[in-house]
Scaffold this motif. Sequence first.
Motif, PDB file in Angstrom:
ATOM      1  N   ASP A 162       0.881  -1.136   0.042  1.00  0.00           N
ATOM      2  CA  ASP A 162      -0.009   0.065  -0.030  1.00  0.00           C
ATOM      3  C   ASP A 162       0.850   1.135  -0.099  1.00  0.00           C
ATOM      4  OD1 ASP A 162      -2.390   1.357  -0.252  1.00  0.00           O
ATOM      5  OD2 ASP A 162      -2.656   1.588   1.973  1.00  0.00           O
ATOM      6  N   ALA A 163       1.926   1.321  -0.755  1.00  0.00           N
ATOM      7  CA  ALA A 163       2.926   2.325  -0.957  1.00  0.00           C
ATOM      8  C   ALA A 163       2.554   3.080  -2.511  1.00  0.00           C
ATOM      9  CB  ALA A 163       3.954   1.998  -0.581  1.00  0.00           C
ATOM     10  N   LEU A 164       3.048   4.216  -2.373  1.00  0.00           N
ATOM     11  CA  LEU A 164       2.897   4.674  -3.739  1.00  0.00           C
ATOM     12  C   LEU A 164       4.027   4.285  -4.389  1.00  0.00           C
ATOM     13  CD1 LEU A 164       1.576   7.110  -5.043  1.00  0.00           C
ATOM     14  CD2 LEU A 164       3.539   8.640  -4.820  1.00  0.00           C
ATOM     15  N   ALA A 165       3.639   3.454  -5.871  1.00  0.00           N
ATOM     16  CA  ALA A 165       4.811   3.180  -6.847  1.00  0.00           C
ATOM     17  C   ALA A 165       5.383   4.096  -7.577  1.00  0.00           C
ATOM     18  CB  ALA A 165       4.176   1.824  -7.562  1.00  0.00           C
ATOM     19  N   VAL A 166       6.668   4.487  -7.334  1.00  0.00           N
ATOM     20  CA  VAL A 166       7.463   5.407  -8.205  1.00  0.00           C
ATOM     21  C   VAL A 166       8.432   4.568  -9.072  1.00  0.00           C
ATOM     22  CG1 VAL A 166       9.156   7.435  -8.303  1.00  0.00           C
ATOM     23  CG2 VAL A 166       7.135   7.347  -6.650  1.00  0.00           C
ATOM     24  N   ALA A 167       8.415   4.812 -10.464  1.00  0.00           N
ATOM     25  CA  ALA A 167       9.096   3.784 -11.107  1.00  0.00           C
ATOM     26  C   ALA A 167      10.026   4.488 -12.123  1.00  0.00           C
ATOM     27  CB  ALA A 167       8.265   2.993 -12.212  1.00  0.00           C
ATOM     28  N   VAL A 168      11.464   4.221 -12.231  1.00  0.00           N
ATOM     29  CA  VAL A 168      12.263   5.067 -13.045  1.00  0.00           C
ATOM     30  C   VAL A 168      12.760   4.078 -14.129  1.00  0.00           C
ATOM     31  CG1 VAL A 168      13.415   6.518 -11.246  1.00  0.00           C
ATOM     32  CG2 VAL A 168      14.121   3.867 -11.398  1.00  0.00           C
ATOM     33  N   ALA A 169      12.760   4.535 -15.446  1.00  0.00           N
ATOM     34  CA  ALA A 169      13.064   3.667 -16.417  1.00  0.00           C
ATOM     35  C   ALA A 169      14.363   3.697 -16.789  1.00  0.00           C
ATOM     36  CB  ALA A 169      12.340   4.360 -17.602  1.00  0.00           C
ATOM     37  N   THR A 170      15.286   3.218 -15.719  1.00  0.00           N
ATOM     38  CA  THR A 170      16.705   2.964 -16.019  1.00  0.00           C
ATOM     39  C   THR A 170      17.117   1.496 -15.949  1.00  0.00           C
ATOM     40  OG1 THR A 170      16.899   3.339 -13.499  1.00  0.00           O
ATOM     41  CG2 THR A 170      17.512   5.262 -14.975  1.00  0.00           C
ATOM     42  N   GLY A 171      16.181   0.629 -15.845  1.00  0.00           N
ATOM     43  CA  GLY A 171      16.451  -0.772 -15.904  1.00  0.00           C
ATOM     44  C   GLY A 171      15.719  -1.230 -17.007  1.00  0.00           C
ATOM     45  N   PRO A 172      15.366  -2.497 -17.238  1.00  0.00           N
ATOM     46  CA  PRO A 172      15.096  -3.441 -18.232  1.00  0.00           C
ATOM     47  C   PRO A 172      13.628  -3.025 -18.775  1.00  0.00           C
ATOM     48  CG  PRO A 172      14.680  -4.690 -16.389  1.00  0.00           C
ATOM     49  CD  PRO A 172      15.531  -3.475 -16.048  1.00  0.00           C
ATOM     50  N   ILE A 173      12.720  -2.215 -17.990  1.00  0.00           N
ATOM     51  CA  ILE A 173      11.402  -1.997 -18.494  1.00  0.00           C
ATOM     52  C   ILE A 173      11.323  -0.594 -18.930  1.00  0.00           C
ATOM     53  CG2 ILE A 173       8.973  -2.245 -17.610  1.00  0.00           C
ATOM     54  CD1 ILE A 173      10.669  -4.928 -17.419  1.00  0.00           C
ATOM     55  N   SER A 174      10.564  -0.211 -20.038  1.00  0.00           N
ATOM     56  CA  SER A 174      10.451   0.752 -20.676  1.00  0.00           C
ATOM     57  C   SER A 174       9.477   1.879 -19.689  1.00  0.00           C
ATOM     58  CB  SER A 174       9.783   0.803 -22.109  1.00  0.00           C
ATOM     59  OG  SER A 174       8.686   0.277 -22.149  1.00  0.00           O
ATOM     60  N   ALA A 175       9.388   3.308 -20.085  1.00  0.00           N
ATOM     61  CA  ALA A 175       8.699   3.945 -19.153  1.00  0.00           C
ATOM     62  C   ALA A 175       7.363   3.654 -19.714  1.00  0.00           C
ATOM     63  CB  ALA A 175       9.150   5.322 -19.579  1.00  0.00           C
ATOM     64  N   ASP A 176       6.936   3.391 -20.656  1.00  0.00           N
ATOM     65  CA  ASP A 176       5.400   2.948 -21.278  1.00  0.00           C
ATOM     66  C   ASP A 176       4.892   1.671 -20.631  1.00  0.00           C
ATOM     67  OD1 ASP A 176       5.426   5.339 -22.716  1.00  0.00           O
ATOM     68  OD2 ASP A 176       5.779   4.283 -24.624  1.00  0.00           O
ATOM     69  N   ASP A 177       6.122   0.632 -20.545  1.00  0.00           N
ATOM     70  CA  ASP A 177       5.338  -0.502 -19.965  1.00  0.00           C
ATOM     71  C   ASP A 177       5.444  -0.301 -18.372  1.00  0.00           C
ATOM     72  OD1 ASP A 177       5.316  -2.024 -22.335  1.00  0.00           O
ATOM     73  OD2 ASP A 177       7.391  -2.715 -21.928  1.00  0.00           O
ATOM     74  N   LEU A 178       6.131   0.352 -17.726  1.00  0.00           N
ATOM     75  CA  LEU A 178       6.113   0.968 -16.289  1.00  0.00           C
ATOM     76  C   LEU A 178       4.694   1.405 -16.185  1.00  0.00           C
ATOM     77  CD1 LEU A 178       9.656   2.049 -15.662  1.00  0.00           C
ATOM     78  CD2 LEU A 178       8.596   0.068 -14.803  1.00  0.00           C
ATOM     79  N   ARG A 179       4.264   2.351 -16.870  1.00  0.00           N
ATOM     80  CA  ARG A 179       3.059   2.967 -16.846  1.00  0.00           C
ATOM     81  C   ARG A 179       1.941   2.038 -16.993  1.00  0.00           C
ATOM     82  NH1 ARG A 179       5.643   6.761 -20.192  1.00  0.00           N
ATOM     83  NH2 ARG A 179       6.212   8.644 -19.027  1.00  0.00           N
TER      84      ARG A 179
END
Length: 206
Positions: A162-179
């Motif tokens: 139940d935490a806010l999920a903040v993603a950074v696109a510096t790994g293997p997953i693209s920004a679009d896929d993280l969204r």
Amino acid sequence: MSFTVGFDLDMTLIDPRAGMIALFDELAAETGIPLDGRAWVTRLGPPLSHEFARYGLDDDTITALVDRYRARYQDVVLPQTVALPGALDAVRAVTARGGRAVVVTAKFGPNAEAHLDRLGIDASAVVGDLWSAGKAVALQQHDAEVYVGDHLGDITGARVADALAVAVATGPISADDLRSAGADVVLEDLTGFPAWLDTYLLATVH
């Protein structure tokens, strides 16, 4: 002000890929198993044992490989690892605003701590050997209201905690896929984190 932010380690705060490739090459030479470190670093996130299982190895061989990898890790991987852009400032932004920064990672805990010490990243706590939803246990224990990571498993861990999920696109997953996976916030890298944190703290009650 009191708050806690959790951070993933590999490809969120640090880039260990060069050393990991070198260590896989070393293990391949020792064992004759065709370990492909270059392929592995394109899918970092899950525990090391998951990667070795891809080779169809039995449990005893996987355990032996994990043990050998961990034994050689600090000699081979640590010296070749660098902090990702904005990593030190992101953690410092949390503490400078009165918060606590904790690192929750699938990496073996002592190796995670060694990375942070070497790079001068000051975390209040480091919890290793946790992956995906399993990370929620540590995030809840430390009352983390934000979890920052680069992988879909990090989003899952944040959701379960139940935490806010903040993603950074510096790994293997693209920004679009993280969204698409449901990240609440997507940043290109951690250089934008301090400004985002200021906005978040202004918008929430602490």
